[in-house]
Design a protein around this motif. Structure first.
Motif, PDB file in Angstrom:
ATOM      1  N   ILE A  91       0.844  -1.199   0.000  1.00 55.91           N
ATOM      2  CA  ILE A  91       0.000   0.000   0.000  1.00 55.91           C
ATOM      3  C   ILE A  91       0.878   1.248   0.000  1.00 55.91           C
ATOM      4  CG2 ILE A  91      -1.740   1.306   1.295  1.00 55.91           C
ATOM      5  CD1 ILE A  91      -2.771  -1.402   2.364  1.00 55.91           C
ATOM      6  N   GLY A  92       0.649   2.121  -0.956  1.00 58.62           N
ATOM      7  CA  GLY A  92       1.461   3.347  -1.086  1.00 58.62           C
ATOM      8  C   GLY A  92       0.623   4.591  -0.877  1.00 58.62           C
ATOM      9  N   MET A  93       0.452   4.943   0.377  1.00 55.01           N
ATOM     10  CA  MET A  93      -0.236   6.208   0.679  1.00 55.01           C
ATOM     11  C   MET A  93       0.808   7.267   1.032  1.00 55.01           C
ATOM     12  SD  MET A  93      -3.252   5.140   3.309  1.00 55.01           S
ATOM     13  CE  MET A  93      -4.292   3.747   3.101  1.00 55.01           C
ATOM     14  N   SER A  94       1.659   6.939   2.015  1.00 54.25           N
ATOM     15  CA  SER A  94       2.560   7.936   2.615  1.00 54.25           C
ATOM     16  C   SER A  94       3.598   8.443   1.622  1.00 54.25           C
ATOM     17  CB  SER A  94       3.280   7.325   3.805  1.00 54.25           C
ATOM     18  OG  SER A  94       2.353   6.791   4.712  1.00 54.25           O
ATOM     19  N   TYR A 154      -1.791   5.682  -4.059  1.00 54.65           N
ATOM     20  CA  TYR A 154      -2.717   6.813  -4.132  1.00 54.65           C
ATOM     21  C   TYR A 154      -1.952   7.991  -4.726  1.00 54.65           C
ATOM     22  CZ  TYR A 154      -5.788   3.827  -1.517  1.00 54.65           C
ATOM     23  OH  TYR A 154      -6.584   2.770  -1.159  1.00 54.65           O
ATOM     24  N   VAL A 155      -2.548   8.579  -5.767  1.00 55.53           N
ATOM     25  CA  VAL A 155      -1.846   9.606  -6.552  1.00 55.53           C
ATOM     26  C   VAL A 155      -2.787  10.772  -6.816  1.00 55.53           C
ATOM     27  CG1 VAL A 155      -0.272   7.996  -7.690  1.00 55.53           C
ATOM     28  CG2 VAL A 155      -2.544   8.367  -8.670  1.00 55.53           C
ATOM     29  N   ARG A 156      -2.184  11.896  -7.196  1.00 49.62           N
ATOM     30  CA  ARG A 156      -2.999  13.087  -7.485  1.00 49.62           C
ATOM     31  C   ARG A 156      -3.272  13.123  -8.987  1.00 49.62           C
ATOM     32  NH1 ARG A 156      -4.770  16.741  -4.427  1.00 49.62           N
ATOM     33  NH2 ARG A 156      -3.559  15.999  -2.647  1.00 49.62           N
ATOM     34  N   THR A 157      -4.532  12.989  -9.342  1.00 54.78           N
ATOM     35  CA  THR A 157      -4.883  12.989 -10.771  1.00 54.78           C
ATOM     36  C   THR A 157      -5.516  14.312 -11.196  1.00 54.78           C
ATOM     37  OG1 THR A 157      -6.742  11.616 -10.013  1.00 54.78           O
ATOM     38  CG2 THR A 157      -5.077  10.543 -11.359  1.00 54.78           C
ATOM     39  N   ASP A 158      -5.930  15.133 -10.225  1.00 55.94           N
ATOM     40  CA  ASP A 158      -6.448  16.464 -10.587  1.00 55.94           C
ATOM     41  C   ASP A 158      -5.822  17.506  -9.664  1.00 55.94           C
ATOM     42  OD1 ASP A 158      -7.740  18.731 -11.282  1.00 55.94           O
ATOM     43  OD2 ASP A 158      -9.748  18.096 -10.642  1.00 55.94           O
ATOM     44  N   PRO A 159      -4.680  18.062 -10.093  1.00 54.57           N
ATOM     45  CA  PRO A 159      -3.974  19.012  -9.228  1.00 54.57           C
ATOM     46  C   PRO A 159      -4.744  20.330  -9.074  1.00 54.57           C
ATOM     47  CG  PRO A 159      -2.625  18.336 -11.133  1.00 54.57           C
ATOM     48  CD  PRO A 159      -3.990  17.805 -11.361  1.00 54.57           C
TER      49      PRO A 159
END
Ligand SMILES: Cc1cc2nc3c(=O)[nH]c(=O)nc-3n(C[C@H](O)[C@H](O)[C@H](O)COP(=O)(O)OP(=O)(O)OC[C@H]3O[C@@H](n4cnc5c(N)ncnc54)[C@H](O)[C@@H]3O)c2cc1C
Length: 384
Positions: free
Chosen positions: A123-126, A170-175
Motif C-alpha cells: 500500500i502506497g499512501m505515505s 494513491y496519486v494526485r490525478t487532478d492538481p
C-alpha cells in the motif's frame, strides 16, 4: 451478551495456533527478522489454510467470512510476531479494496491469484511530506492517451520489494481540485516497471516484509490499473479503513499476550533472593495490570470486529481498538524487558525483538494521536 467464541471460531483459533507452532514460532519469526528474510512458506501457508480469501465475498472466490474470524487469525499470528500478523493483514487489506472498487478483470484475474498466494499487494499512501496528513500527497498521475504517467515518491511502502507484488498507490490525478482530498485516485503500480526505483529503509524491525521508499520517474501505468473512479481516491482510501484498523489490532493483542506469557515464564523460572522473581509484588502487580490491559484491548477489538461483521458503523470503535491494542503491545514489551532484565537486553532474546517491533505499532497505520483525533471527533470535538 456472549463473550465466548462459537465452536467454529474456537476451531479456527486452534488451527491458527497450531499453524504458528508449526510454521512461525516466535524464535523463527525473530530469525527471519534478523536475517531480513520473507519465507515463502508463510504466504503459501496462509493460502493453503484458505485465509487469504477468508473475508472476501464468495462471488470473487472468497470465503465470505467476517472481521471476527480474521481477527482470530490475526491474534494468533500476532503471537508469532506483529510482522508475521502484518504479512497476513497487508495483502488482505489491499485485496479488500480491490474487491470493493477494482475492475471486473482485477476481480476475475488478480483476486484469485492473491487468494492462491501467487500475488501480493503493498500500500502506497505515505510520502515524504504526507504522513498523518496523507491527503497532502503530491505524487501525480497524468493521463497520456489511455495511460497514466506517474511522477513522485512514496515512503514506507511495506512489502513493496517482495516478488510478485503490486503497489496500490494513491496519486494526485487532478492538481486543480479545490481541496487536498479531492482529485486523488488509486492505481496499481508494478514496482518492476521502467522508471520505478526502490530503496529499502533501514528500520528497527519490520524486516520480514521490508519497508521501502519508492521513486517514480515518468512511470507509464495502463489506464486499466485505475482502482475505483477517477478522482475518487479519497473515498477508496477511507472505504476499508475501519476493517484495516480492526484487523491489525488483533495482531497487537496477540503480540501483547505472547509478550506477557514470555515475561511470565521468565518471572516464574528466574530465581533471585531464593525465590522466583515473579513472587516479588512489584512484578506480580505489574503483570496483573498488564493482563487486565490486554483483556481490555481484546474486548475492544472484538467489539469493533463484531460491529463491522454485523454491518454497523464502527469508526470510533475501530480507532479505540487500534489505540488500545497498539499501546498495550508497547507497554507489554517495555514491561517484558524489565522483567527479563539482562536476558531481555541481549539481542538474542525474543523479548528484545518484541520490544523493537512494538515501537511501530502506535505509528504505522495511523498514529495514536490520529486515532485519538478520530475518537474525539465522535465526541463532537474538532480533533485535528
Ligand atoms: C514500519 C512502517 C511501515 C509503514 N508502512 C506503510 C505502508 O505500507 N504504506 C503507507 O502508505 N504508509 C506506511 N507507513 C507510514 C505510516 O502510516 C506513517 O508513518 C504514519 O501515518 C505517520 O506519519 P509520519 O511518520 O510521517 O509522522 P508525522 O505525520 O510526521 O507525525 C509526527 C508526529 O506528529 C503527530 N501528529 C501529526 N499530525 C497530528 C495531528 N493532527 N494531531 C496530533 N498529532 C499529530 C504524529 O502523531 C506524530 O507523533 C509505515 C510506517 C512505518 C514506520
Amino acid at each position: 451478551m456472549d463473550f465466548g467464541l462459537t465452536d467454529e471460531q474456537e476451531l479456527l483459533r486452534q488451527t491458527a495456533a497450531s499453524f504458528v507452532a508449526r510454521v512461525c514460532p516466535p524464535e523463527r519469526a525473530k530469525q527471519w527478522d534478523d536475517e531480513y528474510t520473507y519465507p515463502p512458506e508463510l504466504i503459501s501457508g496462509f493460502a493453503e489454510m484458505g485465509w487469504l480469501g477468508l473475508p472476501l465475498a464468495e462471488e470473487v472466490g472468497g470465503g465470505g467470512g467476517t472481521a471476527q474470524e480474521v481477527v482470530i487469525i490475526g491474534e494468533e499470528l500476532g503471537r508469532a510476531s506483529l510482522d508475521v500478523a502484518q504479512c497476513y493483514a497487508l495483502t488482505l487489506m489491499a485485496a479488500l479494496v480491490i474487491a470493493d472498487y477494482g475492475t471486473a478483470s482485477m476481480k476475475s484475474d488478480l483476486l484469485p491469484r492473491i487468494i492462491a498466494g501467487d500475488r501480493r499487494l503493498s500500500i502506497g499512501m505515505s510520502e515524504p511530506d504526507a504522513g498523518s496528513d496523507v491527503a497532502a500527497l503530491r505524487t501525480t498521475a497524468v493521463l497520456d492517451g489511455d495511460d497514466f504517467i506517474v511522477n513522485g515518491q512514496k515512503m514506507w511502502c511495506t512489502g513493496a520489494g517482495l516478488p510478485n507484488t503490486e503497489i496500490l498507490a494513491y496519486v494526485r490525478t487532478d492538481p486543480t481540485a479545490e481541496k487536498k482530498h479531492q482529485g486523488l485516485s488509486a492505481i496499481l503500480i508494478d514496482p518492476t516497471a521502467d522508471g520505478v526505483e526502490l530503496r529499502q529503509i533501514p528500520t528497527l524491525a519490520r524486516h520480514i516484509l521490508g519497508t521501502y521508499e519508492v521513486f517514480l520517474d515518468d512511470v507509464r501505468v495502463s489506464g486499466d490499473k485505475l482502482v475505483g473512479a477517477l478522482n475518487n481516491g479519497w473515498h477508496v482510501m477511507l472505504g476499508g479503513i475501519d476493517f484495516e484498523r480492526v484487523l491489525i489490532s488483533g495482531g497487537y493483542v496477540g503480540a501483547a499476550q505472547a509478550t506477557l506469557d514470555e515475561a511470565l515464564e521468565h518471572a516464574k523460572s528466574r530465581h533471585q533472593f531464593g525465590r522466583p522473581v515473579g513472587e516479588f509484588q512489584a512484578l506480580t502487580h505489574a503483570l496483573a495490570d498488564l493482563q487486565t490491559e490486554i483483556d481490555a484491548a481484546r474486548l475492544l477489538v472484538q467489539r469493533a470486529a463484531w460491529l463491522h461483521s454485523v454491518g454497523k458503523p464502527c469508526g470510533p470503535q475501530a480507532s479505540m481498538a487500534k489505540l488500545k491494542g497498539s499501546e498495550t503491545y508497547v507497554a507489554a514489551a517495555r514491561l517484558g524487558m524489565q522483567i527479563c532484565a539482562g536476558t531481555g537486553f541481549s539481542t538474542e532474546s525474543v523479548m528484545s525483538f518484541r520490544w523493537r517491533e512494538s515501537i511501530v505499532a502506535p505509528i504505522s497505520g495511523g498514529t495514536s494521536q490520529i486515532q485519538r483525533n478520530a475518537i474525539a471527533r465522535s465526541l463532537g470535538l474538532r480533533g485535528y
